[in-house]
Design a protein around this motif. Structure first.
Motif, PDB file in Angstrom:
ATOM      1  N   ILE A  99      30.207  35.712  43.121  1.00 36.26           N
ATOM      2  CA  ILE A  99      30.991  34.821  42.402  1.00 36.26           C
ATOM      3  C   ILE A  99      30.331  33.915  41.501  1.00 36.26           C
ATOM      4  O   ILE A  99      29.483  33.316  41.808  1.00 36.26           O
ATOM      5  N   ASN A 100      30.401  34.126  40.063  1.00 34.20           N
ATOM      6  CA  ASN A 100      29.873  32.998  39.223  1.00 34.20           C
ATOM      7  C   ASN A 100      31.220  32.194  38.593  1.00 34.20           C
ATOM      8  O   ASN A 100      31.681  32.446  37.831  1.00 34.20           O
ATOM      9  N   ASP A 101      30.798  30.774  39.108  1.00 37.53           N
ATOM     10  CA  ASP A 101      31.731  30.050  38.828  1.00 37.53           C
ATOM     11  C   ASP A 101      31.444  29.431  37.397  1.00 37.53           C
ATOM     12  O   ASP A 101      32.467  29.184  36.651  1.00 37.53           O
ATOM     13  N   GLU A 102      30.316  29.595  37.039  1.00 35.28           N
ATOM     14  CA  GLU A 102      30.115  28.851  35.414  1.00 35.28           C
ATOM     15  C   GLU A 102      30.578  30.068  34.545  1.00 35.28           C
ATOM     16  O   GLU A 102      31.232  29.477  33.426  1.00 35.28           O
ATOM     17  N   GLU A 103      30.769  31.271  34.588  1.00 34.79           N
ATOM     18  CA  GLU A 103      31.425  32.052  33.785  1.00 34.79           C
ATOM     19  C   GLU A 103      32.823  32.671  34.286  1.00 34.79           C
ATOM     20  O   GLU A 103      33.675  33.039  33.328  1.00 34.79           O
ATOM     21  N   GLY A 104      33.390  32.185  35.302  1.00 40.02           N
ATOM     22  CA  GLY A 104      34.564  32.379  35.857  1.00 40.02           C
ATOM     23  C   GLY A 104      34.816  33.883  36.163  1.00 40.02           C
ATOM     24  O   GLY A 104      35.718  34.490  36.080  1.00 40.02           O
ATOM     25  N   THR A 105      33.504  34.747  36.805  1.00 37.02           N
ATOM     26  CA  THR A 105      33.610  36.047  36.804  1.00 37.02           C
ATOM     27  C   THR A 105      33.369  36.363  38.411  1.00 37.02           C
ATOM     28  O   THR A 105      32.937  35.472  39.225  1.00 37.02           O
ATOM     29  N   VAL A 106      33.992  37.460  38.809  1.00 30.05           N
ATOM     30  CA  VAL A 106      33.754  37.971  40.042  1.00 30.05           C
ATOM     31  C   VAL A 106      33.070  39.443  40.205  1.00 30.05           C
ATOM     32  O   VAL A 106      33.899  40.098  39.265  1.00 30.05           O
ATOM     33  N   THR A 107      32.377  39.747  40.845  1.00 29.00           N
ATOM     34  CA  THR A 107      31.648  41.220  41.073  1.00 29.00           C
ATOM     35  C   THR A 107      32.211  41.726  42.077  1.00 29.00           C
ATOM     36  O   THR A 107      32.081  41.165  43.280  1.00 29.00           O
ATOM     37  N   LEU A 108      33.076  42.680  41.980  1.00 28.79           N
ATOM     38  CA  LEU A 108      33.552  43.630  43.078  1.00 28.79           C
ATOM     39  C   LEU A 108      32.776  45.028  43.377  1.00 28.79           C
ATOM     40  O   LEU A 108      32.577  45.531  42.259  1.00 28.79           O
ATOM     41  N   GLU A 109      32.715  45.354  44.623  1.00 28.24           N
ATOM     42  CA  GLU A 109      32.184  46.658  44.587  1.00 28.24           C
ATOM     43  C   GLU A 109      33.423  47.573  45.163  1.00 28.24           C
ATOM     44  O   GLU A 109      33.914  47.023  46.456  1.00 28.24           O
ATOM     45  N   VAL A 110      33.629  48.420  44.256  1.00 30.91           N
ATOM     46  CA  VAL A 110      34.772  49.042  44.656  1.00 30.91           C
ATOM     47  C   VAL A 110      34.470  50.580  45.463  1.00 30.91           C
ATOM     48  O   VAL A 110      35.474  51.064  45.754  1.00 30.91           O
ATOM     49  N   THR A 155      30.885  52.470  47.444  1.00 31.59           N
ATOM     50  CA  THR A 155      29.258  52.446  47.637  1.00 31.59           C
ATOM     51  C   THR A 155      28.395  52.576  46.520  1.00 31.59           C
ATOM     52  O   THR A 155      28.438  53.619  45.750  1.00 31.59           O
ATOM     53  N   GLY A 156      27.799  51.301  46.050  1.00 34.39           N
ATOM     54  CA  GLY A 156      26.918  51.463  45.009  1.00 34.39           C
ATOM     55  C   GLY A 156      27.518  51.155  43.521  1.00 34.39           C
ATOM     56  O   GLY A 156      27.033  51.173  42.354  1.00 34.39           O
ATOM     57  N   VAL A 157      28.944  51.287  43.562  1.00 30.31           N
ATOM     58  CA  VAL A 157      29.741  50.980  42.159  1.00 30.31           C
ATOM     59  C   VAL A 157      30.105  49.407  42.107  1.00 30.31           C
ATOM     60  O   VAL A 157      31.214  48.965  42.968  1.00 30.31           O
ATOM     61  N   LYS A 158      29.579  48.417  41.290  1.00 33.09           N
ATOM     62  CA  LYS A 158      30.093  47.164  41.201  1.00 33.09           C
ATOM     63  C   LYS A 158      30.664  47.096  39.830  1.00 33.09           C
ATOM     64  O   LYS A 158      30.352  47.622  38.833  1.00 33.09           O
ATOM     65  N   ILE A 159      31.879  46.175  39.832  1.00 31.72           N
ATOM     66  CA  ILE A 159      32.367  45.849  38.529  1.00 31.72           C
ATOM     67  C   ILE A 159      32.688  44.410  38.521  1.00 31.72           C
ATOM     68  O   ILE A 159      33.091  43.764  39.442  1.00 31.72           O
ATOM     69  N   VAL A 160      32.574  43.900  37.294  1.00 26.25           N
ATOM     70  CA  VAL A 160      32.553  42.347  37.180  1.00 26.25           C
ATOM     71  C   VAL A 160      34.056  42.074  36.539  1.00 26.25           C
ATOM     72  O   VAL A 160      34.464  42.950  35.428  1.00 26.25           O
ATOM     73  N   PHE A 161      34.887  41.354  37.005  1.00 23.42           N
ATOM     74  CA  PHE A 161      36.091  40.837  36.628  1.00 23.42           C
ATOM     75  C   PHE A 161      36.131  39.406  36.441  1.00 23.42           C
ATOM     76  O   PHE A 161      35.501  38.706  36.864  1.00 23.42           O
ATOM     77  N   ALA A 162      37.015  39.087  35.585  1.00 23.78           N
ATOM     78  CA  ALA A 162      37.456  37.726  35.456  1.00 23.78           C
ATOM     79  C   ALA A 162      38.200  37.086  36.721  1.00 23.78           C
ATOM     80  O   ALA A 162      38.804  37.896  37.334  1.00 23.78           O
ATOM     81  N   LYS A 163      38.171  35.909  37.215  1.00 19.33           N
ATOM     82  CA  LYS A 163      38.768  35.341  38.360  1.00 19.33           C
ATOM     83  C   LYS A 163      40.300  35.675  38.243  1.00 19.33           C
ATOM     84  O   LYS A 163      40.849  35.653  39.070  1.00 19.33           O
ATOM     85  N   GLU A 164      40.797  35.394  36.889  1.00 21.05           N
ATOM     86  CA  GLU A 164      42.106  35.539  36.707  1.00 21.05           C
ATOM     87  C   GLU A 164      42.697  37.082  36.861  1.00 21.05           C
ATOM     88  O   GLU A 164      43.818  37.166  37.179  1.00 21.05           O
ATOM     89  N   ALA A 165      41.760  37.948  37.071  1.00 24.95           N
ATOM     90  CA  ALA A 165      42.199  39.261  37.314  1.00 24.95           C
ATOM     91  C   ALA A 165      42.527  39.410  38.890  1.00 24.95           C
ATOM     92  O   ALA A 165      42.823  40.621  39.235  1.00 24.95           O
ATOM     93  N   ILE A 166      42.072  38.617  39.738  1.00 30.92           N
ATOM     94  CA  ILE A 166      42.253  38.903  40.930  1.00 30.92           C
ATOM     95  C   ILE A 166      43.901  38.530  41.325  1.00 30.92           C
ATOM     96  O   ILE A 166      44.324  37.154  41.222  1.00 30.92           O
ATOM     97  N   ASN A 167      44.427  39.440  41.898  1.00 27.72           N
ATOM     98  CA  ASN A 167      45.973  39.281  42.432  1.00 27.72           C
ATOM     99  C   ASN A 167      45.969  38.559  43.867  1.00 27.72           C
ATOM    100  O   ASN A 167      45.725  39.281  44.792  1.00 27.72           O
ATOM    101  N   PRO A 168      46.275  37.391  43.918  1.00 30.67           N
ATOM    102  CA  PRO A 168      46.387  36.761  45.124  1.00 30.67           C
ATOM    103  C   PRO A 168      47.488  37.244  46.126  1.00 30.67           C
ATOM    104  O   PRO A 168      47.325  37.410  47.470  1.00 30.67           O
ATOM    105  N   ALA A 169      48.635  37.931  45.603  1.00 29.56           N
ATOM    106  CA  ALA A 169      49.818  38.247  46.536  1.00 29.56           C
ATOM    107  C   ALA A 169      49.334  39.651  47.096  1.00 29.56           C
ATOM    108  O   ALA A 169      49.631  39.988  48.062  1.00 29.56           O
TER     109      ALA A 169
END
Length: 107
Positions: A71-82, A84-98
């Motif tokens: 989690i990078n709070d300065e940039e507002g991004t989250v790195t997800l591992e989707v 094994t070994g595959v990581k994608i960077v998303f904006a925090k706003e792209a995370i669906n809380p529901a």
């Protein structure tokens, strides 16, 4: 005949207060049934996104399931591992809380 016009004019003058009262009531209804719940929901979503932790299972708004790895709070991004070994960077706003909450309760 003149008295009828005067009485009609006097009757219309009193309508100004009722119009103002109706506008206030209408605004109150719109506020309590539309604006306030939307603001409350936005605060809950922001609270969820600020409480993200590494290792948490989440779902993006695009439907991608993953595990939070960074989690990078300065940039507002989250790195997800989707995968094994595959990581994608998303904006925090792209995370669906529901969807993320529903995924967490299934496990």
């Amino acid at each position: 005949m003149n008295t009828l016009f005067l009485q009609a004019a006097q009757g219309q003058q009193g309508g100004g207060y009722s119009m103002i009262i109706m506008m206030v009531v209408l605004f109150a209804i719109v506020y309590f049934f539309m604006i306030r719940p939307q603001n409350k929901k936005q605060k809950e979503i922001q609270k969820f996104r600020n409480a993200l932790t590494v290792g948490q299972d989440v779902v993006t708004i695009g439907g991608i399931h993953g595990v939070v790895k960074n989690i990078n709070d300065e940039e507002g991004t989250v790195t997800l591992e989707v995968a094994t070994g595959v990581k994608i960077v998303f904006a925090k706003e792209a995370i669906n809380p529901a969807a993320s909450a529903a995924t967490a309760t299934k496990k």
